[in-house]
Design a protein around this motif. Structure first.
Motif, PDB file in Angstrom:
ATOM      1  N   ARG A   1      -7.321   4.540  -6.330  1.00 46.56           N
ATOM      2  CA  ARG A   1      -8.467   4.968  -5.760  1.00 46.56           C
ATOM      3  C   ARG A   1      -8.412   6.575  -5.252  1.00 46.56           C
ATOM      4  NH1 ARG A   1     -11.094   5.326  -0.912  1.00 46.56           N
ATOM      5  NH2 ARG A   1      -9.318   3.694  -0.172  1.00 46.56           N
ATOM      6  N   LEU A   2      -9.048   7.423  -5.602  1.00 46.34           N
ATOM      7  CA  LEU A   2      -9.316   8.904  -5.091  1.00 46.34           C
ATOM      8  C   LEU A   2      -9.937   8.855  -3.951  1.00 46.34           C
ATOM      9  CD1 LEU A   2      -8.587  11.639  -5.501  1.00 46.34           C
ATOM     10  CD2 LEU A   2     -10.912  11.988  -6.524  1.00 46.34           C
ATOM     11  N   PHE A   3      -9.169   9.105  -2.792  1.00 48.49           N
ATOM     12  CA  PHE A   3      -9.969   9.166  -1.497  1.00 48.49           C
ATOM     13  C   PHE A   3     -10.043  10.444  -0.718  1.00 48.49           C
ATOM     14  CE2 PHE A   3      -5.575   8.280  -0.240  1.00 48.49           C
ATOM     15  CZ  PHE A   3      -5.250   9.220   0.900  1.00 48.49           C
ATOM     16  N   ASP A   4      -9.381  11.606  -1.280  1.00 47.25           N
ATOM     17  CA  ASP A   4      -9.543  12.924  -0.548  1.00 47.25           C
ATOM     18  C   ASP A   4      -9.227  13.942  -1.486  1.00 47.25           C
ATOM     19  OD1 ASP A   4     -10.024  14.425   1.936  1.00 47.25           O
ATOM     20  OD2 ASP A   4      -7.890  15.129   1.460  1.00 47.25           O
ATOM     21  N   VAL A   5      -9.974  15.133  -1.501  1.00 50.48           N
ATOM     22  CA  VAL A   5      -9.615  16.266  -2.310  1.00 50.48           C
ATOM     23  C   VAL A   5      -9.886  17.501  -1.216  1.00 50.48           C
ATOM     24  CG1 VAL A   5     -10.484  17.737  -3.828  1.00 50.48           C
ATOM     25  CG2 VAL A   5     -10.861  15.379  -4.315  1.00 50.48           C
ATOM     26  N   TYR A   6      -8.570  18.406  -1.218  1.00 50.00           N
ATOM     27  CA  TYR A   6      -8.478  19.357  -0.225  1.00 50.00           C
ATOM     28  C   TYR A   6      -8.157  20.687  -1.080  1.00 50.00           C
ATOM     29  CZ  TYR A   6      -6.436  22.326   3.481  1.00 50.00           C
ATOM     30  OH  TYR A   6      -6.315  23.365   4.124  1.00 50.00           O
ATOM     31  N   THR A   7      -8.806  21.606  -0.577  1.00 51.94           N
ATOM     32  CA  THR A   7      -8.413  22.983  -0.907  1.00 51.94           C
ATOM     33  C   THR A   7      -8.677  23.830   0.180  1.00 51.94           C
ATOM     34  OG1 THR A   7     -10.867  23.664  -1.623  1.00 51.94           O
ATOM     35  CG2 THR A   7      -9.568  22.892  -3.428  1.00 51.94           C
TER      36      THR A   7
ATOM     37  N   ARG B   1      -2.305   0.579  -4.832  1.00 52.73           N
ATOM     38  CA  ARG B   1      -2.052  -0.583  -4.336  1.00 52.73           C
ATOM     39  C   ARG B   1      -1.642  -1.609  -5.476  1.00 52.73           C
ATOM     40  NH1 ARG B   1      -3.228   1.843  -0.942  1.00 52.73           N
ATOM     41  NH2 ARG B   1      -4.963   1.778   0.723  1.00 52.73           N
ATOM     42  N   PHE B   2      -0.269  -2.110  -4.862  1.00 48.09           N
ATOM     43  CA  PHE B   2       0.492  -2.878  -5.672  1.00 48.09           C
ATOM     44  C   PHE B   2       0.653  -4.362  -5.191  1.00 48.09           C
ATOM     45  CE2 PHE B   2       2.376   1.486  -5.492  1.00 48.09           C
ATOM     46  CZ  PHE B   2       2.286   1.916  -6.689  1.00 48.09           C
ATOM     47  N   ARG B   3       0.609  -5.295  -6.451  1.00 51.27           N
ATOM     48  CA  ARG B   3       0.725  -6.581  -6.016  1.00 51.27           C
ATOM     49  C   ARG B   3       1.554  -7.284  -7.231  1.00 51.27           C
ATOM     50  NH1 ARG B   3      -3.057  -9.496  -2.625  1.00 51.27           N
ATOM     51  NH2 ARG B   3      -4.607  -7.851  -3.032  1.00 51.27           N
ATOM     52  N   ALA B   4       2.133  -8.446  -6.849  1.00 51.42           N
ATOM     53  CA  ALA B   4       2.872  -9.085  -8.114  1.00 51.42           C
ATOM     54  C   ALA B   4       2.780 -10.676  -7.650  1.00 51.42           C
ATOM     55  CB  ALA B   4       4.384  -8.686  -8.107  1.00 51.42           C
TER      56      ALA B   4
ATOM     57  N   LYS C   1       0.901  -1.338  -0.044  1.00 54.08           N
ATOM     58  CA  LYS C   1       0.102  -0.153   0.126  1.00 54.08           C
ATOM     59  C   LYS C   1       0.849   1.355   0.000  1.00 54.08           C
ATOM     60  CE  LYS C   1      -3.624  -2.365   2.803  1.00 54.08           C
ATOM     61  NZ  LYS C   1      -4.324  -2.171   3.683  1.00 54.08           N
ATOM     62  N   GLU C   2       0.583   2.164  -0.741  1.00 56.85           N
ATOM     63  CA  GLU C   2       1.261   3.494  -0.952  1.00 56.85           C
ATOM     64  C   GLU C   2       0.027   4.393  -1.270  1.00 56.85           C
ATOM     65  OE1 GLU C   2       4.422   4.135  -0.452  1.00 56.85           O
ATOM     66  OE2 GLU C   2       5.158   2.167  -0.617  1.00 56.85           O
ATOM     67  N   ASP C   3       0.389   5.528  -0.418  1.00 56.13           N
ATOM     68  CA  ASP C   3      -0.831   6.832  -0.653  1.00 56.13           C
ATOM     69  C   ASP C   3      -0.082   8.108  -0.969  1.00 56.13           C
ATOM     70  OD1 ASP C   3      -2.607   5.070   0.267  1.00 56.13           O
ATOM     71  OD2 ASP C   3      -2.764   5.843   2.209  1.00 56.13           O
ATOM     72  N   VAL C   4      -0.452   8.832  -1.757  1.00 59.01           N
ATOM     73  CA  VAL C   4       0.193  10.033  -2.311  1.00 59.01           C
ATOM     74  C   VAL C   4      -0.820  11.204  -2.475  1.00 59.01           C
ATOM     75  CG1 VAL C   4       2.062   8.767  -3.744  1.00 59.01           C
ATOM     76  CG2 VAL C   4       0.061   9.449  -4.727  1.00 59.01           C
ATOM     77  N   ALA C   5      -0.169  12.272  -1.940  1.00 57.46           N
ATOM     78  CA  ALA C   5      -1.343  13.377  -2.293  1.00 57.46           C
ATOM     79  C   ALA C   5      -0.455  14.236  -3.270  1.00 57.46           C
ATOM     80  CB  ALA C   5      -1.443  14.096  -0.885  1.00 57.46           C
ATOM     81  N   LEU C   6      -1.231  14.678  -4.339  1.00 59.66           N
ATOM     82  CA  LEU C   6      -0.720  15.514  -5.443  1.00 59.66           C
ATOM     83  C   LEU C   6      -1.245  16.910  -5.502  1.00 59.66           C
ATOM     84  CD1 LEU C   6      -0.156  12.772  -8.028  1.00 59.66           C
ATOM     85  CD2 LEU C   6       1.341  13.558  -6.624  1.00 59.66           C
ATOM     86  N   VAL C   7      -0.652  17.873  -5.454  1.00 59.94           N
ATOM     87  CA  VAL C   7      -1.138  19.488  -5.750  1.00 59.94           C
ATOM     88  C   VAL C   7      -0.909  19.654  -7.198  1.00 59.94           C
ATOM     89  CG1 VAL C   7      -0.859  21.845  -5.257  1.00 59.94           C
ATOM     90  CG2 VAL C   7      -0.407  20.112  -3.368  1.00 59.94           C
TER      91      VAL C   7
END
Length: 826
Positions: free
Chosen positions: A771-777, A793-796, A739-745
């Motif tokens: 999956r988009l789970f948050d939008v912040y302004t 989510r990554f899997r091999a 599991k990896e989460d990223v927040a991009l501006v």
């Protein structure tokens, strides 16, 4: 078609002991649909006899009414030792010596009206003198007692007046128009019973003649026009009792002698007739198409605006009739009509059907022309009506007549002699085949191994060998043919189309949607209400040649109008919280489509013909659509109501895509009929497959939907084409997910779906889901920026290391930075 049994007996030599019920069973076995057998007059019981008024005394009463105390001779039905009965009567339209109908004590009249001797107005009334309405006869316009022109004192009145008869009510299918006549039904009855049939159409149409009233045919839809003139008609003569009663039993209302005669002949022969007052005609009778906007007032006193496709009967004064549908009021037979021009014509069935439907005017004539009228009956029917006018109205039939047009024989049909046996599965000798086809009026030439069958002019439905086989099977008796069910070949499971359908049927109700089914038709008005432009593919409509309703003549190009109608039906019944969906085909015309071939039915179409069918058909993709109004979740103890909005319309599309295992991308779009700022387009592999969102307020207002209504529509075939098939589904992997989460501006005008696609493309094969789970302004970001947080989510096929997961994450962020200038928020 209502057929009195006594009328059928005039043309079919039915056995005296044959009951109406038994005849009904025989006709049903022959393929006719007998709905009911009505025993007309069966509610009249007891002694109802002919009496003669010997004398009467008028006695004024204290209530202002004057009654008659009558002495009526009832013959053998007089009281013992008396020469008459004493009867009180309130009517005053009879005189001494008149023959009347007397209902004696113990009898019962229609409406369970029991007659008994009773004291009234100071006398004991020993019976009742009857009026027409009390006997259940059609009202003849007279005011009071029925006066008989003939009869014997003491004779039973029921058989004398034809009060008792059995009437078969038969539902005639579209391919059996000849059964809309006593002639056709009597032929069927005679064939079913194996007895002789007497045809009321006793001769063919003679050669053309123009000696009678001038007639000019200017439309090819009119192939024959016969005009016969009768002069010296006495318009004051009433219809005889037998004629009025016969029309009543057949379901028609007696009007006047001349009109009743034309209706009687139409019911008897199947040929619609019309009578013109010759003194009201101006010049020649002309059959032509209507001019645009031309008007006519028909016999029902309604002024109608004609269509150029309507066929009119006209004279020098203008339109005098809607051909094959209804005559015009300007030349109507009236109380002063003494010269009658009888029209018997033949018109194209489709033309009459369209005119009738266009004007919402169905008549006895149009019903027959729509199903096909025997053109060879026209001349005989016209002369039959003229002869009755001579006999009953004192007229004189003119020898000079007009016959414009001819009757063409139907094309002969070639059939192998043993084909009926092979198809029906039961042995039918050739001699019997010939006999059965001859019995329905066909001419059969036996050439040994083949038969050449020329159908009669009243059977235009017999066009190929299998039509003839159906007739043979019907005459043999379908109940005598042993049923043999075909053995189906082993199947290969559900088709792809069935799999898609079942997947949606399982997923969408769970998601909160209810399926409806609507008619597949629409109109220009529907497209205009949706604000669809002229260049939109939804304007590529397919117009039906014979639509169910002229108000909706097109096959649908979108599912939304049908769903809107379903919403309106529900909201009109106070059901406002709706989430309705439909799955069905839409139809887009091909501008360059060729005409479809018309192969014969005695063989399988060739590959070229099948290709011609496919080329002629419109594009027919399956769509899925939904409409939402009111509340998605009603108010309750758990909280306030949740209104149905654009998010639920989007949810519908994603539920459909999820059921098929397809990932769709969502972007903002402008597309009618949606609100331009609240509409999402869905794409798969770069192809737009549909839209969802809130409907435009002007569309909502024009259609009448609840405010804020939302909708979605997608091309289901295009979506299903991208769905994984059974062999394409990846195997389940038992290794753990990373599991990896990223927040991009990014800039606020960058769509979240575009950033998501960049992450997918950059992450590579290890990415299982994003999956988009948050939008912040807010204050922590610069103006014009927003933060989008995604769960990756990554899997091999092995356990991923932290470094491998981080490397895939960084590659995904780098691609989002390259495409959209995204900056990772820490």
């Amino acid at each position: 078609m209502r057929a009195p049994l006594s009328w059928l007996r005039e043309h079919a030599a039915l056995p005296d002991q044959l009951t109406a019920s038994a005849l009904s069973d025989a006709l049903i076995s022959a393929g006719l649909e007998v709905e009911t057998v009505d025993a007309a007059g069966a509610d009249i019981t007891g002694p109802v006899v002919v009496g003669r008024v010997l004398s009467f005394v008028e006695e004024p009463q204290s209530n202002g009414k004057t009654i008659r105390w009558c002495r009526v001779d009832c013959g053998d039905h007089n009281p013992e030792g008396e020469d008459a009965r004493g009867i009180v009567c309130g009517a005053r339209n009879f005189a001494e010596g008149d023959l009347v109908v007397v209902s004696l004590p113990g009898s019962v009249l229609p409406g369970e009206f029991a007659i008994a001797a009773r004291k009234t107005y100071g006398h004991v009334s020993d019976g009742m003198i009857c009026s027409v309405t009390e006997l259940g006869l059609p009202d003849d316009g007279g005011d009071g007692i029925l006066i008989l022109a003939e009869g014997t004192v003491g004779e039973l009145a029921v058989p004398l007046l034809g009060l008792r008869d059995d009437v078969l009510d038969i539902a005639v299918s579209a391919d059996r128009g000849y059964c809309l006549s006593i002639r056709g039904l009597a032929r069927e009855a005679a064939n079913a019973q194996g007895v002789e049939f007497s045809d009321p159409v006793d001769h063919d149409v003679p050669a053309e003649s123009s000696a009678g009233h001038p007639v000019r045919r200017e439309a090819e839809e009119n192939s024959l026009f016969v005009a016969v003139t009768v002069t010296g008609v006495d318009p004051t003569r009433p219809s005889p009792r037998w004629l009025a009663r016969r029309l009543q039993l057949a379901g028609m209302r007696p009007i006047s002698l001349a009109v009743d005669i034309t209706n009687h002949v139409m019911l008897e022969t199947g040929q619609p007739l019309h009578g013109y007052d010759a003194d009201k005609l101006s010049g020649a009778i002309v059959v032509r198409h209507a001019a645009a906007g031309e008007k006519i007032t028909t016999l029902d006193e309604v002024q109608r605006t004609c269509d150029p496709a309507d066929l009119l009967i006209t004279d020098d004064s203008g339109p005098i009739g809607l051909a094959g549908v209804m005559g015009g009021a300007s030349t109507e037979l009236g109380p002063d009509s003494s010269t009658v021009v009888i029209e018997a014509a033949h018109f194209d069935a489709m033309t009459i059907a369209r005119t009738s439907r266009r004007h919402k005017l169905s008549s006895e004539a149009s019903r027959r022309f729509e199903r096909g009228v025997d053109p060879n009956a026209a001349h005989a029917a016209a002369h039959r009506a003229a002869d009755l006018l001579v006999e009953l109205a004192g007229g004189t039939k003119q020898e000079a007549e007009t016959i414009s047009g001819t009757v063409s024989s139907l094309a002969p049909v070639q059939m192998e002699a043993d084909l009926p046996s092979r198809i029906l599965g039961t042995e039918v000798p050739t001699a019997r085949v010939v006999s059965l086809l001859t019995a329905i009026g066909a001419r059969v030439d036996d050439h040994g191994s083949t038969l050449e069958v020329t159908p009669p002019t009243w059977r235009p439905d017999l066009t190929d060998p299998y039509d003839l086989i159906e007739e043979v099977g019907r005459q043999v008796g379908l109940d005598t043919i042993e049923p043999r069910l075909p053995v189906p070949p082993p199947g290969r499971g559900l088709t792809r189309s069935q799999q898609v359908r079942r997947a949606l049927s399982a997923a969408l109700p769970v998601a909160g949607f209810t399926e409806v089914i609507s008619f597949g038709f629409m109109s220009d008005k529907d497209l205009a209400a949706l604000r669809i432009g002229a260049e939109d593919e939804r304007r590529r409509t397919v117009r039906l040649v014979n639509p169910l309703s002229e108000t909706k003549p097109y096959l649908r190009t979108t599912l939304l109008p049908g769903l809107f109608e379903a919403v309106l039906r529900n909201t009109s019944r106070s059901t406002d919280d709706l989430a309705l969906y439909e799955v069905g085909s839409v139809f887009h015309a091909r501008p360059d489509a060729p005409a479809a071939p018309r192969p014969p039915v005695d063989r399988r179409p060739t590959d070229e013909e099948l290709a011609g069918f496919a080329a002629a058909l419109p594009d027919q993709p399956r769509h899925a659509a939904a409409v939402l109004t009111g509340s998605w979740q009603p108010a309750g103890w758990a909280g306030p109501a949740i209104p149905a909005d654009w998010t639920h319309a989007v949810r519908f599309v994603e539920a459909v895509a999820g059921a098929l295992g397809v990932v769709v991308q969502r972007t903002a779009a402008q597309q009618a009929p949606w609100h331009p700022g609240r509409c999402a387009a869905f794409t798969v592999n770069g192809t737009v497959i549909g839209h969802a969102g809130e409907l435009h307020p002007s569309v909502v207002a024009e259609v009448g939907l609840p405010a804020g209504a939302c909708a979605a529509e997608i091309d289901l075939d295009a979506l299903a084409a991208s769905a994984p098939r059974r062999g394409d589904i990846a195997e389940l992997v038992s290794f753990p997910v990373a599991k990896e989460d990223v927040a991009l501006v990014v800039d606020t005008d960058v769509p979240a779906a575009a950033v998501e696609q960049a992450l997918r493309d950059g992450a590579g094969e290890l990415l299982e889901s994003v999956r988009l789970f948050d939008v912040y302004t807010g204050d922590q970001l610069a103006e014009g920026k927003k933060s989008l947080a995604y769960a990756l989510r990554f899997r091999a096929d092995r356990t991923l290391t932290d470094g491998e997961a981080a490397q895939a994450r960084d590659a995904a962020v780098a691609e989002a930075t390259r495409r959209h200038g995204a900056e990772q928020r820490v």
